[in-house]
Design an enzyme around this catalytic site. Structure first.
Site, mmCIF file in Angstrom:
data_model
loop_
_atom_site.group_PDB
_atom_site.id
_atom_site.type_symbol
_atom_site.label_atom_id
_atom_site.label_comp_id
_atom_site.label_asym_id
_atom_site.label_seq_id
_atom_site.Cartn_x
_atom_site.Cartn_y
_atom_site.Cartn_z
ATOM 1 N N ILE A 134 38.060 20.055 10.498
ATOM 2 C CA ILE A 134 38.040 21.095 11.069
ATOM 3 C C ILE A 134 39.314 21.019 11.920
ATOM 4 O O ILE A 134 39.536 20.253 12.706
ATOM 5 C CB ILE A 134 36.875 21.111 12.197
ATOM 6 C CG1 ILE A 134 35.515 21.171 11.295
ATOM 7 C CG2 ILE A 134 37.055 22.380 13.250
ATOM 8 C CD1 ILE A 134 34.353 21.163 12.288
ATOM 9 N N PRO A 135 40.246 21.753 11.409
ATOM 10 C CA PRO A 135 41.844 21.690 11.956
ATOM 11 C C PRO A 135 42.265 22.122 13.131
ATOM 12 O O PRO A 135 43.016 22.804 13.239
ATOM 13 C CB PRO A 135 42.642 22.322 10.503
ATOM 14 C CG PRO A 135 41.680 23.535 10.261
ATOM 15 C CD PRO A 135 40.345 22.739 10.447
ATOM 16 N N CYS A 136 41.884 21.223 14.100
ATOM 17 C CA CYS A 136 42.152 21.652 15.692
ATOM 18 C C CYS A 136 43.544 21.464 15.723
ATOM 19 O O CYS A 136 44.277 22.005 16.754
ATOM 20 C CB CYS A 136 41.349 20.971 16.554
ATOM 21 S SG CYS A 136 41.127 19.098 16.200
ATOM 22 N N HIS A 137 44.163 20.427 14.900
ATOM 23 C CA HIS A 137 45.801 20.277 15.099
ATOM 24 C C HIS A 137 46.414 21.449 14.586
ATOM 25 O O HIS A 137 47.596 21.457 15.140
ATOM 26 C CB HIS A 137 46.095 19.127 14.053
ATOM 27 C CG HIS A 137 45.734 19.256 12.692
ATOM 28 N ND1 HIS A 137 44.639 19.084 12.159
ATOM 29 C CD2 HIS A 137 46.752 19.570 11.573
ATOM 30 C CE1 HIS A 137 44.530 19.394 11.050
ATOM 31 N NE2 HIS A 137 46.019 19.636 10.438
#
Length: 169
Positions: A134-137
């Site tokens: 889950i690409p919070c970056h």
């Protein structure tokens, strides 16, 4: 998030350090770097199961990601992050940000129809229990500048660079 939702865990060494993967009865429930903010207390009590099929598959997919390969779509359908309805909404929105792309907190809040909830959105992004997948970056400040990352700003920089995303240091 409570650890009672996790039924098994595994450890994987990545180019950015060790991660702990967890699963629930329904799917992959966690991916945290060692030392990451919001690392759940008590995960050591979750049984270590390095032969669990889902955890093995997620670990292999994670290592392939560091070689430039995308995550398998069916693995992304097996995510089971635990959180509030608002957090779930934010995490679903993060899944729509493609590799190499980024979004700002404000733009993401507007997309969710909650333009005044930027701080709450930022808190939900920071509490993402399944880092990288889950690409919070991929969420940046308004001008494309790097902002905080629960796994550390050096890791955020490395992930964005790996994906070919543009950002301002």
């Amino acid at each position: 998030m409570t650890t009672s939702k996790h039924v098994a865990r595994a450890r994987v060494h990545t180019p950015l350090g060790w991660v702990t993967l967890t699963r629930s009865a329904r799917g992959l429930s966690g991916l945290w770097f060692d030392g990451q903010k919001h690392f759940p207390a008590g995960l050591d009590a979750v049984p270590l199961n390095e032969t669990d099929a889902l955890l093995l598959r997620a670990g292999k997919a994670l290592l392939a990601y560091f070689e430039g390969k995308p995550f398998p779509a069916d693995l992304l359908k097996q995510l089971d992050p635990q959180g509030t309805p608002f957090q779930q909404e934010v995490w679903r929105a993060l899944l729509e940000i493609e590799p190499g792309e980024s979004d700002s907190y404000g733009a993401l809040a507007r997309k969710l129809g909650r333009p005044l909830a930027v701080r709450a959105l930022g808190a939900a992004v920071g509490r993402n229990p399944i880092s990288i997948l889950i690409p919070c970056h991929r969420v940046l400040g308004a001008g494309g500048e790097l902002t905080g990352y629960a796994g550390g700003i050096d890791r955020k920089t490395a992930l964005l660079t790996l994906e070919g995303a543009s950002f301002r240091a």
